[in-house]
Write a protein that holds these residues in place. Structure first.
Motif, short mmCIF file in Angstrom:
data_model
loop_
_atom_site.label_atom_id
_atom_site.label_comp_id
_atom_site.label_asym_id
_atom_site.label_seq_id
_atom_site.Cartn_x
_atom_site.Cartn_y
_atom_site.Cartn_z
N GLY A 55 41.76 40.34 32.34
CA GLY A 55 40.46 39.69 32.29
C GLY A 55 40.59 38.18 32.13
O GLY A 55 41.43 37.70 31.38
N THR A 56 39.79 37.45 32.87
CA THR A 56 39.78 35.99 32.78
C THR A 56 38.34 35.49 32.66
O THR A 56 37.43 36.09 33.23
CB THR A 56 40.43 35.33 34.01
OG1 THR A 56 39.67 35.67 35.18
CG2 THR A 56 41.87 35.80 34.19
N ASP A 57 38.17 34.40 31.92
CA ASP A 57 36.87 33.77 31.78
C ASP A 57 36.92 32.36 32.36
O ASP A 57 37.91 31.64 32.13
CB ASP A 57 36.45 33.67 30.31
CG ASP A 57 36.05 35.01 29.72
OD1 ASP A 57 35.94 35.99 30.49
OD2 ASP A 57 35.85 35.08 28.49
N GLY B 131 33.25 42.65 36.57
CA GLY B 131 33.08 41.40 35.86
C GLY B 131 31.68 41.23 35.30
O GLY B 131 30.85 42.15 35.35
N SER C 96 33.14 36.18 33.86
CA SER C 96 34.26 36.98 33.38
C SER C 96 34.66 37.93 34.50
O SER C 96 33.84 38.71 34.98
CB SER C 96 33.85 37.78 32.13
OG SER C 96 33.49 36.93 31.07
N GLU C 97 35.93 37.87 34.88
CA GLU C 97 36.40 38.67 36.02
C GLU C 97 37.68 39.40 35.66
O GLU C 97 38.42 39.01 34.75
CB GLU C 97 36.66 37.76 37.23
CG GLU C 97 35.43 36.99 37.70
CD GLU C 97 35.78 35.90 38.69
OE1 GLU C 97 35.36 36.01 39.85
OE2 GLU C 97 36.48 34.96 38.29
N THR C 98 37.95 40.44 36.40
CA THR C 98 39.20 41.18 36.29
C THR C 98 40.09 40.82 37.46
O THR C 98 39.68 40.95 38.62
CB THR C 98 38.95 42.70 36.28
OG1 THR C 98 38.07 43.03 35.20
CG2 THR C 98 40.25 43.45 36.11
#
Length: 337
Positions: free
Chosen positions: A275-277, A246, A267-269
């Motif tokens: 992927g999400t923010d 991330g 921002s992460e996986t």
């Protein structure tokens, strides 16, 4: 120390006092008594502006006041060391604006003065105690973005005023000492490491003879940190920390506002590989007040300082190496001691 508050004096009527004095005065365990200037008229004007009880007609008069426990020094860069040493020799603790010295040897002089006089000295990097930076450090320590691999950032403004001290080389002006030092200290803070070498490009203003644009790459042995700074381009600031899982982006890393929350973009996986923010808000606070309160608590309780002079010395070693690399055009090794 049996006291329950630190009484402050302000050594100099600088513009940054507009941001610092009132938050310092209202910070826990802090009270600002007065302000000094080489111009008695400026001292009286500043004291009235901030509602302070005393206007000292000289720096020496403030240092002679036995009620003053600590001084905040916002003077021009080239006299930071001189007045910090005079202050501790007068029995005062010192919170001095960055850069606390112009090179590593000057910081060594401050360490010697601190040890001789038994007073606290700290460089006023207010970002280092701001909750948003403590949050970034905790998130990365906890593995929120996996293994940290790269740091990127920038800090710029546009100022071509020849009368501004930041554009006067004889007063310790220039971009690296003014703003380039921020990505250096925050990269060191977050990685909990010291870079072993740096390489840099630097452009100087032909009239002012100060550095106005620079790009720096720092090798942290496994983490690569790069940033640019400029005193003559459109204002901008941002820091990003890139990991194997991330990324964290600090939206307003250095001039954090005191009237609204700051924000971190994370921002992460996910476990599904998506992927999400998300934005994480850090509650409203004043970084100058927090810095003053943290320093005061260290004095009163004897607890460790947030930024000991040894840390300031380590930061200055990196700055010295950046200047050397700009001259040599090559990687410069940073001494360990």
């Amino acid at each position: 120390m049996s006291k329950n508050e630190i009484v402050w004096g302000i050594l100099g009527a600088a513009k940054i006092n507009d941001k610092v004095v009132m938050p310092m005065h209202s910070a826990p365990k802090c009270r600002v008594k007065g302000i000094a200037s080489r111009s008695p008229d400026k001292a009286r004007e500043a004291a009235a502006k901030y509602g302070l009880s005393v206007a000292y007609d000289s720096y020496e008069a403030l240092l002679a006041d036995p009620e003053i426990d600590a001084v905040y020094i916002p003077l021009p860069n080239h006299i930071h060391v001189e007045w910090t040493i005079k202050s501790v020799e007068a029995g005062k603790h010192v919170l001095c604006e960055k850069p606390i010295g112009l090179d590593t040897q000057q910081v060594d002089r401050l360490i010697a003065a601190r040890d001789k006089n038994g007073r606290h000295i700290q460089e006023a990097f207010m970002v280092r105690t701001h909750p948003q930076w403590l949050t970034v450090r905790s998130l990365i320590d906890e593995g929120a973005i996996g293994d940290l691999r790269a740091v990127t950032g920038g800090f710029t403004y546009n100022n071509t005023n020849p009368h501004d001290i930041r554009n006067q080389s004889e007063l310790g002006g220039g971009g690296l000492l003014d703003i380039g030092c921020y990505p250096i200290t925050t990269s060191r803070f977050i990685t909990r490491r010291e870079p072993r070498r740096v390489v840099a490009l630097m452009e100087r203003d032909p009239q002012f003879e100060v550095d106005r644009l620079g790009s720096v790459l720092m090798d942290f042995d496994g983490v690569q940190a790069s940033f640019f700074y400029s005193t003559q381009i459109h204002p901008f600031q941002r820091m990003q920390f890139h990991g194997t899982k991330g990324r964290i982006e600090v939206e307003i890393p250095f001039n954090a506002p005191a009237d609204r929350p700051t924000r971190l973009l994370i921002s992460e996986t996910t476990s599904a590989g998506v992927g999400t923010d998300r934005w994480l808000e850090v509650p409203v606070c004043d970084q100058y007040g927090i810095a003053a309160a943290t320093f005061a608590e260290a004095i009163l309780s004897g607890s460790p300082q947030a930024i000991p002079l040894e840390d300031a010395r380590a930061n200055m070693r990196v700055i010295d190496a950046v200047f050397r690399s700009a001259r040599s055009g090559a990687w410069e090794i940073i001494p360990v001691n």
